[in-house]
Motif scaffolding. Structure first.
Motif, short mmCIF file in Angstrom:
data_model
loop_
_atom_site.label_atom_id
_atom_site.label_comp_id
_atom_site.label_asym_id
_atom_site.label_seq_id
_atom_site.Cartn_x
_atom_site.Cartn_y
_atom_site.Cartn_z
N ASP A 80 5.96 12.85 -1.82
CA ASP A 80 4.78 12.05 -2.15
C ASP A 80 4.19 12.65 -3.43
OD1 ASP A 80 2.20 10.97 -2.35
OD2 ASP A 80 1.85 10.98 -0.19
N THR A 135 -2.35 2.91 -5.47
CA THR A 135 -3.80 2.65 -5.34
C THR A 135 -4.59 3.68 -6.16
OG1 THR A 135 -3.27 2.06 -3.05
CG2 THR A 135 -5.59 2.33 -3.59
N LYS A 136 -4.00 4.84 -6.38
CA LYS A 136 -4.72 5.96 -6.98
C LYS A 136 -4.55 5.95 -8.51
CE LYS A 136 -5.42 6.58 -2.63
NZ LYS A 136 -4.69 7.52 -1.81
N SER A 177 1.21 6.42 -3.74
CA SER A 177 0.15 5.46 -3.49
C SER A 177 -0.29 5.02 -4.88
CB SER A 177 -1.02 6.10 -2.73
OG SER A 177 -2.11 5.19 -2.77
N SER A 226 0.86 -1.19 0.00
CA SER A 226 0.00 0.00 0.00
C SER A 226 0.90 1.23 0.00
CB SER A 226 -0.92 0.02 1.24
OG SER A 226 -0.15 0.25 2.40
N GLY A 227 0.30 2.38 -0.25
CA GLY A 227 1.05 3.63 -0.15
C GLY A 227 1.54 3.82 1.28
N ASN A 228 0.68 3.46 2.24
CA ASN A 228 1.06 3.64 3.64
C ASN A 228 2.24 2.77 4.06
OD1 ASN A 228 -0.73 5.68 4.21
ND2 ASN A 228 -1.56 4.68 6.02
N TYR A 285 -1.14 13.74 3.74
CA TYR A 285 -2.11 12.65 3.69
C TYR A 285 -2.35 12.14 5.12
CZ TYR A 285 -4.28 8.17 3.02
OH TYR A 285 -5.14 7.11 3.11
N ASN A 305 -2.90 16.83 -0.28
CA ASN A 305 -4.22 16.24 -0.07
C ASN A 305 -4.76 16.70 1.28
OD1 ASN A 305 -6.42 14.54 0.05
ND2 ASN A 305 -5.25 12.66 0.15
C1 LIG Z 1 -3.97 7.42 -0.63
C2 LIG Z 1 -2.76 8.20 -0.36
C3 LIG Z 1 -1.72 7.67 0.42
C4 LIG Z 1 -1.81 6.31 1.08
O1 LIG Z 1 -1.88 5.28 0.16
P1 LIG Z 1 -2.64 3.87 0.42
O2 LIG Z 1 -2.40 3.15 -0.86
O3 LIG Z 1 -4.07 4.20 0.69
O4 LIG Z 1 -1.99 3.23 1.59
C5 LIG Z 1 -0.59 8.45 0.59
N1 LIG Z 1 -0.48 9.68 0.06
C6 LIG Z 1 -1.45 10.22 -0.69
C7 LIG Z 1 -1.28 11.59 -1.25
C8 LIG Z 1 -2.64 9.52 -0.92
O5 LIG Z 1 -3.61 10.07 -1.64
#
Ligand SMILES: *Cc1c(COP(=O)(O)O)cnc(C)c1O
Length: 370
Positions: free
Chosen positions: A165, A189-190, A187, A69-71, A94, A140
């Motif tokens: 980031d 995920t986005k 991340s 994950s991003g985290n 974030y 964010n």
């Molecule tokens: C979503 C997000 C994260 C965390 O990522 P995950 O994949 O949800 O763990 C970190 N930084 C930014 C700017 C984000 O939008």
């Protein structure tokens, strides 16, 4: 290789008897001793290798490391800092990573939060024990633009590493490593995943130095790695990233301009609007203003919720970067300790037809007048 070409060709490495055009998913967790350069799935996997190769190329970095994950990508960085050292981080950070610094690393790291748009605040926050300046740009949820080259210079003078980031910009719109950052975090995920169906994170480094080796150790020994299937999906998504970002930027610009002139909208935050404080800087640092628009409507929590829930094409859900448009009232998501104004709404503008999106917003905004 230009980014569009790299995205398609470096995300795909075929090493197979049947010579398929597209790289297969390698599910095996283990490899024959002496016959393979690979040993075990936590250390490396062919699909993960392709993901890391293409992300390093797109960010113009040396190497990349993928996480679950991003985290967990962000956490790997914090885990590799010297115990008791100090971090300078943005106030508009974030919230999940901010929470890590405040709670998970409460006893091991000290942190000072500053307004990253004010470089002097960064300079005066640095202490002898500072080990990291963390930047997030665009941020964010306030979509603030940080002067990355200036912060990088401050970091260099103080001999402190600087990590950015880059989730909101993606490597298509901004490359922090060429602007002076030592490492980039995403991340995935986005926008990189882009279809709201994979969780992942990526770090890309400028140098394969000692700090990077410790990150690689956290990745391999900690084991918070994405699955082969997730890596496959991400490589598939990256092939269209440049084209998706063009669509997100065009739609977000049109939506921001529409909201900007609307009498029931109090304020629009989007760096593509000439009235926005980030406009000039974003124009210098980025190759497009991104797909995220934040705005304040005229009304309180109740009216804002009613507006958000009345929309047809903007789903009321958190997260961002997918092909579908999403909208949320940040104070509702962030909970009781949120500092976001009650009427602040964040929108991830998707790739639907712009006429449908503006029509949807137009009818939704009518509920505010009631
Ligand atoms: C979503 C997000 C994260 C965390 O990522 P995950 O994949 O949800 O763990 C970190 N930084 C930014 C700017 C984000 O939008």
């Amino acid at each position: 290789m230009k980014p569009e070409t790299a995205a398609i060709h470096l995300s795909n490495q075929v090493n197979d008897l049947y010579q398929p055009v597209i790289q297969p998913i390698t599910l095996s967790t283990t490899y024959l001793h002496g016959e393979s350069s690979l040993v075990y799935g936590r250390f490396a996997n062919p699909n993960r290798a392709s993901l890391e190769r293409v992300m390093a190329a797109l960010e113009l970095g040396r190497e990349a490391a993928a996480f679950s994950s991003g985290n967990t990508a962000g956490m790997a960085v914090f885990q590799c800092l010297e115990q008791g050292s100090h971090v300078v981080a943005p106030l508009d950070m974030y919230h999940g990573l901010k929470k890590q610094l405040l709670e998970v690393f409460r006893d091991t790291l000290a942190v000072t939060f500053v307004d990253m748009t004010q470089p002097e605040q960064v300079r005066s926050a640095i202490k002898p024990e500072t080990s990291l300046i963390w930047v997030e740009s665009p941020s964010n949820p306030l979509i603030q633009i940080t002067n990355i080259p200036l912060i990088a210079q401050i970091a260099k003078e103080a001999k402190v590493r600087m990590i950015c980031d880059n989730t909101f910009a993606t490597p298509i719109l901004q490359n922090p490593l060429t602007l002076g950052a030592d490492m980039v975090m995403h991340s995935a995920t986005k926008y990189i995943g882009g279809h709201s169906d994979v969780l992942a994170g990526i770090l890309v480094t400028k140098e394969a130095d000692e700090f990077w080796q410790s990150i690689k150790t956290v990745q391999a020994i900690g084991g918070a790695v994405p699955s082969p299937f997730d890596c496959y999906l991400l490589c598939r998504s990256i092939k269209t990233l440049a084209y998706r970002m063009k669509g997100h930027c065009a739609n977000a610009q049109a939506v921001a301009e529409y909201l900007h002139q609307h009498p029931l909208v109090e304020k629009v935050i989007y760096p593509g609007l000439p009235s926005d404080p980030g406009y000039t800087l974003a124009g210098e640092l980025m190759r497009g203003f991104g797909g995220m628009v934040t705005f304040l409507v005229k009304g309180g929590a109740k009216e804002s919720d009613r507006f958000v829930q009345s929309l047809r094409y903007f789903s009321n859900a958190t997260s961002l970067g997918g092909v579908e448009s999403l909208i949320e009232r940040r104070a509702h998501v962030e909970g009781p300790d949120s500092k976001s104004p009650e009427n602040l709404i964040r929108m991830s503008v998707g790739l639907e037809n712009i006429a449908d999106l503006t029509e949807d917003l137009a009818s939704g905004l009518k509920t505010l007048g009631k």
